[in-house]
Write a protein that holds these residues in place. Structure first.
Motif, PDB file in Angstrom:
ATOM      1  N   LYS A 249      16.237 -19.206  11.997  1.00  0.00           N
ATOM      2  CA  LYS A 249      16.776 -18.792  10.682  1.00  0.00           C
ATOM      3  C   LYS A 249      18.311 -18.772  10.714  1.00  0.00           C
ATOM      4  CE  LYS A 249      12.919 -16.029   8.952  1.00  0.00           C
ATOM      5  NZ  LYS A 249      12.472 -14.675   8.612  1.00  0.00           N
ATOM      6  N   ASP A 250      18.869 -18.247  11.813  1.00  0.00           N
ATOM      7  CA  ASP A 250      20.331 -18.187  11.936  1.00  0.00           C
ATOM      8  C   ASP A 250      20.945 -19.581  11.945  1.00  0.00           C
ATOM      9  OD1 ASP A 250      20.255 -15.471  11.974  1.00  0.00           O
ATOM     10  OD2 ASP A 250      20.230 -15.319  14.183  1.00  0.00           O
ATOM     11  N   LYS A 251      20.271 -20.522  12.640  1.00  0.00           N
ATOM     12  CA  LYS A 251      20.771 -21.893  12.686  1.00  0.00           C
ATOM     13  C   LYS A 251      20.775 -22.525  11.298  1.00  0.00           C
ATOM     14  CE  LYS A 251      19.683 -23.070  17.464  1.00  0.00           C
ATOM     15  NZ  LYS A 251      18.859 -23.937  18.329  1.00  0.00           N
ATOM     16  N   VAL A 252      19.700 -22.275  10.537  1.00  0.00           N
ATOM     17  CA  VAL A 252      19.603 -22.851   9.181  1.00  0.00           C
ATOM     18  C   VAL A 252      20.701 -22.296   8.279  1.00  0.00           C
ATOM     19  CG1 VAL A 252      18.156 -22.958   7.093  1.00  0.00           C
ATOM     20  CG2 VAL A 252      17.143 -23.330   9.365  1.00  0.00           C
ATOM     21  N   LYS A 253      20.949 -20.992   8.367  1.00  0.00           N
ATOM     22  CA  LYS A 253      21.996 -20.367   7.558  1.00  0.00           C
ATOM     23  C   LYS A 253      23.358 -20.953   7.896  1.00  0.00           C
ATOM     24  CE  LYS A 253      19.808 -15.902   6.649  1.00  0.00           C
ATOM     25  NZ  LYS A 253      19.840 -14.456   6.941  1.00  0.00           N
ATOM     26  N   LYS A 254      23.613 -21.136   9.199  1.00  0.00           N
ATOM     27  CA  LYS A 254      24.899 -21.701   9.623  1.00  0.00           C
ATOM     28  C   LYS A 254      25.073 -23.112   9.087  1.00  0.00           C
ATOM     29  CE  LYS A 254      25.411 -19.064  13.889  1.00  0.00           C
ATOM     30  NZ  LYS A 254      25.376 -19.124  15.348  1.00  0.00           N
ATOM     31  N   ALA A 255      23.978 -23.904   9.112  1.00  0.00           N
ATOM     32  CA  ALA A 255      24.047 -25.278   8.624  1.00  0.00           C
ATOM     33  C   ALA A 255      24.346 -25.328   7.134  1.00  0.00           C
ATOM     34  CB  ALA A 255      22.746 -25.989   8.932  1.00  0.00           C
ATOM     35  N   LYS A 256      23.779 -24.378   6.379  1.00  0.00           N
ATOM     36  CA  LYS A 256      24.019 -24.337   4.930  1.00  0.00           C
ATOM     37  C   LYS A 256      25.466 -23.956   4.628  1.00  0.00           C
ATOM     38  CE  LYS A 256      19.338 -23.383   3.289  1.00  0.00           C
ATOM     39  NZ  LYS A 256      18.457 -22.384   2.661  1.00  0.00           N
ATOM     40  N   ASN A 257      25.947 -22.936   5.319  1.00  0.00           N
ATOM     41  CA  ASN A 257      27.300 -22.451   5.065  1.00  0.00           C
ATOM     42  C   ASN A 257      28.374 -23.440   5.513  1.00  0.00           C
ATOM     43  OD1 ASN A 257      26.301 -20.067   3.957  1.00  0.00           O
ATOM     44  ND2 ASN A 257      26.265 -19.035   5.964  1.00  0.00           N
ATOM     45  N   LYS A 258      28.037 -24.228   6.534  1.00  0.00           N
ATOM     46  CA  LYS A 258      29.036 -25.142   7.087  1.00  0.00           C
ATOM     47  C   LYS A 258      29.192 -26.349   6.178  1.00  0.00           C
ATOM     48  CE  LYS A 258      30.383 -27.016  11.519  1.00  0.00           C
ATOM     49  NZ  LYS A 258      29.947 -27.337  12.880  1.00  0.00           N
ATOM     50  N   LYS A 259      30.403 -26.721   5.864  1.00  0.00           N
ATOM     51  CA  LYS A 259      30.683 -27.898   5.045  1.00  0.00           C
ATOM     52  C   LYS A 259      31.466 -28.901   5.870  1.00  0.00           C
ATOM     53  CE  LYS A 259      30.848 -25.333   0.747  1.00  0.00           C
ATOM     54  NZ  LYS A 259      31.700 -24.937  -0.384  1.00  0.00           N
ATOM     55  N   GLY A 261      34.294 -31.149   7.023  1.00  0.00           N
ATOM     56  CA  GLY A 261      35.742 -31.131   6.883  1.00  0.00           C
ATOM     57  C   GLY A 261      36.313 -29.779   6.584  1.00  0.00           C
ATOM     58  N   ALA A 262      35.514 -28.712   6.380  1.00  0.00           N
ATOM     59  CA  ALA A 262      36.002 -27.362   6.077  1.00  0.00           C
ATOM     60  C   ALA A 262      36.390 -26.673   7.356  1.00  0.00           C
ATOM     61  CB  ALA A 262      34.946 -26.577   5.338  1.00  0.00           C
ATOM     62  N   PRO A 263      37.426 -25.834   7.316  1.00  0.00           N
ATOM     63  CA  PRO A 263      37.815 -25.101   8.536  1.00  0.00           C
ATOM     64  C   PRO A 263      36.771 -24.054   8.870  1.00  0.00           C
ATOM     65  CG  PRO A 263      39.108 -24.360   6.660  1.00  0.00           C
ATOM     66  CD  PRO A 263      38.310 -25.509   6.175  1.00  0.00           C
ATOM     67  N   PRO A 264      36.713 -23.641  10.133  1.00  0.00           N
ATOM     68  CA  PRO A 264      35.714 -22.625  10.507  1.00  0.00           C
ATOM     69  C   PRO A 264      35.952 -21.316   9.765  1.00  0.00           C
ATOM     70  CG  PRO A 264      37.310 -22.959  12.271  1.00  0.00           C
ATOM     71  CD  PRO A 264      37.569 -24.021  11.264  1.00  0.00           C
ATOM     72  N   VAL A 265      34.881 -20.727   9.267  1.00  0.00           N
ATOM     73  CA  VAL A 265      34.951 -19.513   8.436  1.00  0.00           C
ATOM     74  C   VAL A 265      35.032 -18.311   9.330  1.00  0.00           C
ATOM     75  CG1 VAL A 265      33.797 -18.170   6.655  1.00  0.00           C
ATOM     76  CG2 VAL A 265      33.600 -20.677   6.682  1.00  0.00           C
ATOM     77  N   ASN A 266      35.984 -17.395   8.994  1.00  0.00           N
ATOM     78  CA  ASN A 266      36.113 -16.146   9.745  1.00  0.00           C
ATOM     79  C   ASN A 266      35.213 -15.098   9.098  1.00  0.00           C
ATOM     80  OD1 ASN A 266      36.875 -14.120  11.383  1.00  0.00           O
ATOM     81  ND2 ASN A 266      39.060 -14.107  10.803  1.00  0.00           N
ATOM     82  N   ARG A 267      34.198 -14.667   9.851  1.00  0.00           N
ATOM     83  CA  ARG A 267      33.197 -13.753   9.302  1.00  0.00           C
ATOM     84  C   ARG A 267      33.799 -12.381   9.040  1.00  0.00           C
ATOM     85  NH1 ARG A 267      27.279 -14.533  11.958  1.00  0.00           N
ATOM     86  NH2 ARG A 267      26.915 -16.653  11.213  1.00  0.00           N
TER      87      ARG A 267
END
Length: 283
Positions: A249-259, A261-267
């Motif tokens: 589930k965590d992997k799927v969420k990360k894949a959705k949030n990741k775009k 060319g977008a910079p890494p998101v700071n949680r």
């Protein structure tokens, strides 16, 4: 040439020493060395080596082996035995004390018998060192001396066919049974001639039948197909794998949030901004 004594001679044995002096001079021994025979503790020995080896080439090689390269072997023998040794033609002339002459004769004869003189020289060196020890003078030196073996023997020392001797017994061997005794034991002696013939024919027929079956089996072997090896498939034991649903589930969420060319998101920044928005809404 004659040797005789004069009125001035006080030693009767001098006539024999004079004879030895002439012998040494005849063997090409230098006069300075030959004169030493007139001393009391000196003796001479002329060893004839011409008749010990038949082959001339072999004789020359062994004589040269006794002399050594540049006379080194002969010089070592002279130092160990305290004798003067000279090899000339078919004789070896030696001059020195009695014990040394014995050793010289032994070395010369062994060399002519195809034993290298270095072995005897080594033995003499060991004896010389042992004689210096006063405790070992009266003991046997066999344990210290080397025991050289001949290496030119054939590899096969034992015969191919070994005859094993039987144990001696005073009694004669048992008498073998005669044909009549065998027939009496089996009961054939009391049968008629016709019955004996019939029995022999039956035995022949049985032997023929056995031979026929053996031949038939050998012929049939060519028609028997070979046994093929069956391919055995090894079943691998299914390994039970535990699936972690939460991790998926965590992997799927990360894949959705990741775009792309977008910079890494700071949680941490995201959580802080979400909390601020909630507070503004409540107010």
């Amino acid at each position: 040439m004659t040797v005789s004594t004069s009125r001035k001679t006080f030693d009767p044995y001098a006539i024999i020493r004079a004879r030895d002096l002439i012998k040494l001079l005849a063997r090409s021994v230098p006069f300075e060395q030959a004169v030493r025979i007139l001393q009391d503790d000196m003796a001479c020995d002329i060893i004839k080596i011409g008749s010990l080896v038949r082959n001339r080439e072999r004789f020359v090689k062994r004589r040269q082996r006794l002399i050594g390269p540049k006379g080194s072997t002969l010089k070592a023998l002279e130092l160990l035995t305290s004798c003067y040794v000279m090899v000339q033609g078919n004789t070896v002339s030696a001059l020195g004390p009695y014990n040394g002459l014995k050793e010289v004769r032994k070395v010369v004869l062994d060399t002519m018998k195809n034993v290298h003189p270095i072995y005897n020289i080594k033995t003499l060196m060991i004896k010389r060192e042992l004689s210096k020890d006063p405790e070992l003078r009266m003991q046997s030196w066999e344990r210290f001396l080397p025991n050289f073996k001949h290496k030119n023997l054939s590899k096969r020392k034992e015969p191919k066919k070994k005859t094993v001797k039987r144990e001696y017994t005073p009694f004669p061997p048992p008498q073998p049974e005669s044909q009549m005794d065998k027939e009496l034991a089996t009961g054939e002696f009391f049968l008629r001639e016709s019955q004996k013939r019939r029995k022999k024919l039956e035995e022949i027929k049985v032997k023929q039948a056995e031979a026929l079956t053996k031949k038939q089996e050998e012929r049939n072997k060519a028609f028997i197909p070979p046994i093929e090896k069956t391919a055995v498939k090894t079943k691998r034991a299914a390994t039970e794998t535990k699936i972690d649903i939460e991790a998926i589930k965590d992997k799927v969420k990360k894949a959705k949030n990741k775009k792309l060319g977008a910079p890494p998101v700071n949680r941490a920044a995201e959580t802080a901004s979400a909390s601020v928005k909630k507070k503004t809404k409540r107010s």
